[in-house]
Design a protein around this motif. Structure first.
Motif, short mmCIF file in Angstrom:
data_model
loop_
_atom_site.label_atom_id
_atom_site.label_comp_id
_atom_site.label_asym_id
_atom_site.label_seq_id
_atom_site.Cartn_x
_atom_site.Cartn_y
_atom_site.Cartn_z
N ILE A 135 -99.14 14.03 -7.45
CA ILE A 135 -98.75 15.42 -7.75
C ILE A 135 -98.44 15.59 -9.24
N THR A 136 -98.43 16.86 -9.67
CA THR A 136 -98.09 17.17 -11.06
C THR A 136 -96.69 17.79 -11.10
N GLY A 137 -96.06 17.76 -12.27
CA GLY A 137 -94.71 18.32 -12.29
C GLY A 137 -94.14 18.51 -13.67
N ALA A 138 -92.91 19.01 -13.67
CA ALA A 138 -92.22 19.29 -14.93
C ALA A 138 -90.73 19.00 -14.78
N GLY A 158 -94.74 11.06 -16.70
CA GLY A 158 -95.90 11.94 -16.89
C GLY A 158 -95.62 13.39 -16.54
N LEU A 159 -94.34 13.78 -16.58
CA LEU A 159 -93.99 15.17 -16.28
C LEU A 159 -93.98 15.98 -17.58
N ASP A 160 -94.29 17.26 -17.46
CA ASP A 160 -94.20 18.13 -18.64
C ASP A 160 -92.72 18.42 -18.89
N ILE A 161 -92.34 18.42 -20.16
CA ILE A 161 -90.96 18.71 -20.51
C ILE A 161 -90.88 20.15 -20.97
N GLN A 168 -95.78 27.55 -10.89
CA GLN A 168 -97.03 28.31 -10.72
C GLN A 168 -98.24 27.36 -10.74
N GLY A 169 -98.22 26.47 -11.72
CA GLY A 169 -99.40 25.61 -11.85
C GLY A 169 -99.11 24.15 -11.55
N ARG A 170 -97.95 23.86 -10.98
CA ARG A 170 -97.58 22.46 -10.72
C ARG A 170 -96.96 22.32 -9.34
N ASP A 171 -96.87 21.05 -8.88
CA ASP A 171 -96.34 20.80 -7.53
C ASP A 171 -94.85 20.53 -7.52
N PHE A 172 -94.32 20.02 -8.63
CA PHE A 172 -92.95 19.49 -8.63
C PHE A 172 -92.17 20.01 -9.83
N VAL A 173 -90.89 20.29 -9.62
CA VAL A 173 -90.04 20.58 -10.78
C VAL A 173 -88.65 19.99 -10.55
N MET A 228 -97.77 22.67 -1.25
CA MET A 228 -96.34 22.33 -1.09
C MET A 228 -95.67 22.23 -2.47
N LYS A 229 -94.53 22.89 -2.60
CA LYS A 229 -93.77 22.81 -3.86
C LYS A 229 -92.54 21.94 -3.64
N TYR A 230 -92.33 21.00 -4.54
CA TYR A 230 -91.19 20.08 -4.44
C TYR A 230 -90.19 20.40 -5.55
N ILE A 231 -88.95 20.62 -5.17
CA ILE A 231 -87.93 20.99 -6.15
C ILE A 231 -86.72 20.08 -6.01
N VAL A 232 -86.29 19.52 -7.13
CA VAL A 232 -85.08 18.69 -7.14
C VAL A 232 -84.09 19.31 -8.11
#
Ligand SMILES: [Zn+2]
Length: 396
Positions: free
Chosen positions: A233-236, A252-255, A281-286, A1-5
Motif C-alpha cells: 500500500i501507499t501512504g503518508a 517510503g511514506l510521503d511526508i 484521496q490518492g493513497r491507502d494509508f495515513v 480500503m483506507k487505513y488511518i493511524v
C-alpha cells in the motif's frame, strides 16, 4: 480500503491521586475515541521491547509494524531521513547538538535554544574547518544538527547532552572504538567556536554562546522494507516531530507538511486532520502523530495533558471519523507509549488501543482508556504485530 493511524504521543498514564485515582484519558472528555472503542475493539499493545529505551522513535516504529529490535539503529539516521538526506550504506549519522559548556560543565544542551540562522552559520563554519572527505556536517533546526561519518565507528558509546546538564562533561565524552577522532572534533570545536562572530554577538546580548559540538545518537540508515514492499500500500505521515517524519521517510511514506504545526499545545490539530483526509484521496494509508500530550506530561501539567487529549479527540479523531464516513476504512487510535505525569518521562508498559472500521467487529468495551483496554483479551506483546495484523485482516 483506507487505513488511518492516529497517535496521541504519551497519552497513556497511571492513575493520579489528584484525579481521584483516574488517568487523564479517563477524566478527559473524549467522545470520539470512545466511539472508536464502542464501534470496534480495544486491547493493549506493548510498543517498546523490555530491553530497549522507551523513546518515541522505538515506539512509533512498532506502531507502524516494524520490529524495533531489528530496524532501530539510532536517532541520527532518522533525523537525516526527516531532512531528506540519503545516507550511503557505510555512513554513520550522528545527531550533533550545538551545546554551551563552561569550565568543563555542560551548561545547556540547546545553547539557549539558539536560532537556526545563528546555529546554521556555526555549523557551516565547523564543516569548513573540521569537515573532511570522511566527515561532514549538515545544519538542521535550532541546536539540532547532523554529523555524518563515512566508515564511522559502530561501537562508540555516546551520551545525550540533555542527560548531563550541570555535570562535568569530561566523564561523558564518547567511549569505545573510534573515540579519538570524535573527541578531537569536539575539542577542536570548543577551541574555534568561542570567538566566532555569532557567539561574540550572543555574549554581548547576554545569551549563551553555542561553543561546542556534541555528537550522539548515531547509527547507520535502517534497512527497512517500504510500506509498498511490506503491505502493498501507499501512504503518508503527518507529524511535527523529526523522528516520526524520519521513520516515515524510511518506510517510503510521503511526508506531508501542514502549516501551523508546532509539536506543542498550540499546534494546528484541525489542519493535520484536514490534510490527512486530503492525503487519503490518492493513497491507502495515513498516520497522524500529535506531540502535545507528551509535552504536557513532560512538564508534569495535568490540566494541559487533559486539554491536549481533548483537542486531539475533537479536532483530529472527530474530524477524521466525520470525513471517512461512508467509505471502507480501518481507524486505529493509540498513544505510542506511556508518559506518566508522576514520572514526567516515558516508561515501558503496554498502552491501550482502539480500532474500528468496515471489517472490524465489535466487542463489549464502550470507552477508550487504559483500564478499559486492559480488560480486553486482546493483548499484543510484540507491538509491531498489531498493524500488520489489522492490515491483513481488512484486506486491500
Ligand atoms: Zn512519544
Amino acid at each position: 480500503m483506507k487505513y488511518i493511524v492516529l497517535i496521541g504521543d504519551g497519552m497513556a498514564d497511571y492513575p493520579i491521586p489528584e484525579l481521584e485515582n483516574k488517568t487523564p484519558l479517563q477524566v478527559a472528555n473524549t467522545p470520539n475515541m470512545d466511539l472508536v472503542a464502542k464501534k470496534g475493539i480495544s486491547g493493549t499493545v506493548k510498543t517498546i521491547p523490555d530491553n530497549m529505551p522507551p523513546g518515541s522513535d522505538v515506539a512509533n516504529l512498532s506502531v507502524i509494524g516494524y520490529d524495533p529490535s531489528i530496524y532501530y539503529t539510532g536517532r541520527g539516521p532518522l533525523e537525516a531521513g526527516s531532512m531528506g538526506i540519503k545516507l550511503e550504506k557505510n555512513e554513520v549519522a550522528y545527531r550533533c547538538n550545538i551545546v554551551n559548556v563552561e569550565s568543563g560543565i555542560m551548561i545547556d544542551y540547546s545553547s539557549d535554544h539558539i536560532s537556526s540562522a545563528e546555529a546554521g552559520e556555526l555549523i557551516e563554519f565547523i564543516d569548513e574547518k573540521l569537515g573532511s572527505e570522511e566527515i561532514r556536517f549538515n545544519a538542521g533546526v535550532s541546536y539540532r544538527h547532523l554529523m555524518i561519518h563515512k566508515d564511522g565507528s559502530k561501537s562508540l558509546q555516546c551520551t545525550p547532552p540533555h542527560d548531563i546538564t550541570g555535570k562535568k562533561y569530561e566523564e561523558y565524552l564518547p567511549k569505545g572504538g573510534g573515540q579519538d577522532i570524535i573527541r578531537f572534533l569536539m575539542d577542536s570545536s570548543l577551541a574555534i567556536l568561542e570567538d566566532h562572530p555569532v557567539n561574540k554577538k550572543r555574549i554581548k546580548e547576554n545569551k549563551r554562546p553555542g561553543n561546542m559540538i556534541w555528537p550522539w545518537g548515531q547509527g547507520l540508515a535502517p534497512d527497512m522494507p517500504t510500506f509498498a514492499e511490506k503491505y502493498g500500500i501507499t501512504g503518508a505521515v503527518i507529524s511535527a516531530v523529526d523522528l516520526v517524519k524520519g521513520i516515515g521517510y524510511y518506510a517510503g511514506l510521503d511526508i506531508i507538511k501542514v502549516p501551523g504545526v508546532t509539536g506543542y499545545l498550540d499546534t494546528n490539530y484541525l489542519g493535520k486532520a484536514e490534510y490527512a483526509l486530503e492525503a487519503l484521496q490518492g493513497r491507502d494509508f495515513v498516520l497522524i502523530h500529535v506531540e502535545a500530550p507528551d509535552e504536557a506530561a513532560h512538564a508534569g501539567d495535568i490540566n494541559s495533558k487533559i486539554k491536549a487529549i481533548e483537542d486531539f479527540d475533537s479536532k483530529v479523531v472527530g474530524t477524521i471519523l466525520n470525513g471517512i464516513e461512508g467509505r471502507e476504512f480501518m481507524l486505529l487510535v493509540l498513544p505510542d507509549h506511556l508518559t506518566p505525569i508522576s514520572v514526567k518521562t516515558h516508561v515501558h508498559g503496554p498502552v491501550p488501543f482502539a480500532v474500528c472500521g468496515t471489517e472490524i467487529k465489535k466487542d463489549n468495551i464502550d470507552s477508550f482508556c487504559e483500564s478499559c483496554a486492559a480488560s480486553s483479551k486482546i493483548q499484543f506483546s510484540r507491538g509491531y504485530e498489531l498493524l500488520s495484523y489489522l492490515i491483513s485482516k481488512c484486506g486491500k
